[in-house]
Design a protein around this motif. Structure first.
Motif, mmCIF file in Angstrom:
data_model
loop_
_atom_site.group_PDB
_atom_site.id
_atom_site.type_symbol
_atom_site.label_atom_id
_atom_site.label_comp_id
_atom_site.label_asym_id
_atom_site.label_seq_id
_atom_site.Cartn_x
_atom_site.Cartn_y
_atom_site.Cartn_z
ATOM 1 N N THR A 33 0.834 -1.190 0.000
ATOM 2 C CA THR A 33 0.000 0.000 0.000
ATOM 3 C C THR A 33 0.872 1.243 0.000
ATOM 4 O O THR A 33 1.790 1.367 0.800
ATOM 5 C CB THR A 33 -0.922 0.013 1.227
ATOM 6 N N ALA A 35 0.779 5.545 0.015
ATOM 7 C CA ALA A 35 -0.103 6.579 0.542
ATOM 8 C C ALA A 35 0.440 7.964 0.272
ATOM 9 O O ALA A 35 1.657 8.158 0.164
ATOM 10 C CB ALA A 35 -0.284 6.384 2.042
ATOM 11 N N THR A 50 -4.850 6.522 -0.326
ATOM 12 C CA THR A 50 -4.060 5.296 -0.362
ATOM 13 C C THR A 50 -4.439 4.477 -1.578
ATOM 14 O O THR A 50 -5.569 4.558 -2.077
ATOM 15 C CB THR A 50 -4.269 4.427 0.889
ATOM 16 N N ASN A 52 -3.865 0.313 -2.630
ATOM 17 C CA ASN A 52 -3.320 -0.952 -2.135
ATOM 18 C C ASN A 52 -2.635 -1.714 -3.261
ATOM 19 O O ASN A 52 -2.458 -1.189 -4.367
ATOM 20 C CB ASN A 52 -4.413 -1.775 -1.458
ATOM 21 N N THR A 97 5.063 4.681 2.786
ATOM 22 C CA THR A 97 4.760 3.259 2.675
ATOM 23 C C THR A 97 5.448 2.504 3.796
ATOM 24 O O THR A 97 6.403 3.006 4.407
ATOM 25 C CB THR A 97 5.189 2.688 1.322
#
Length: 115
Positions: A33, A35, A50, A52, A97
């Motif tokens: 993920t 972000a 975010t 994934n 991350t």
């Protein structure tokens, strides 16, 4: 060694658009993920978006419908497309991350939205 390098910030008028980039090394961005956060001086860092390891994305309410997070696995880069920018979007934007239980940040890129 994980490194995240943000770019693309700048000064834009209200209603304008910017695309931020986060170039990653030492991490395979398609497997974790990624972000985007932002921080205004004197305030806590805020999670903005975010993405994934699949195609799932999430956004904080204030940017839904205006921002889009996406990635280019071949370029190891995560992007944040920001449309309809508002003065309250002014902040330093960070990419982040988790790798091996440790959280990594870039140094950030400044976005300033003028009236």
């Amino acid at each position: 060694q994980v490194q995240l390098v943000e770019s693309g910030g700048g000064l834009v008028q209200s209603g304008g658009s910017l695309r931020l980039s986060c170039a990653a090394s030492g991490v395979i961005i398609s497997t974790t993920t990624m972000a985007w956060y932002r921080q205004v001086p004197g305030k806590q860092r805020e999670l903005v978006a975010t993405i994934n390891s699949g195609t799932g994305t999430n956004y904080t309410d204030s940017v839904k419908g205006r921002f889009a997070i996406f990635r280019d696995n071949a370029k190891a880069t995560v992007y944040l497309r920001m449309n309809s920018l508002k003065p309250e979007d002014t902040a330093v934007y960070y990419c982040g991350t988790t790798v091996g239980g440790r959280y990594y940040w870039g140094k950030g890129t400044l976005v300033t939205v003028s009236l």
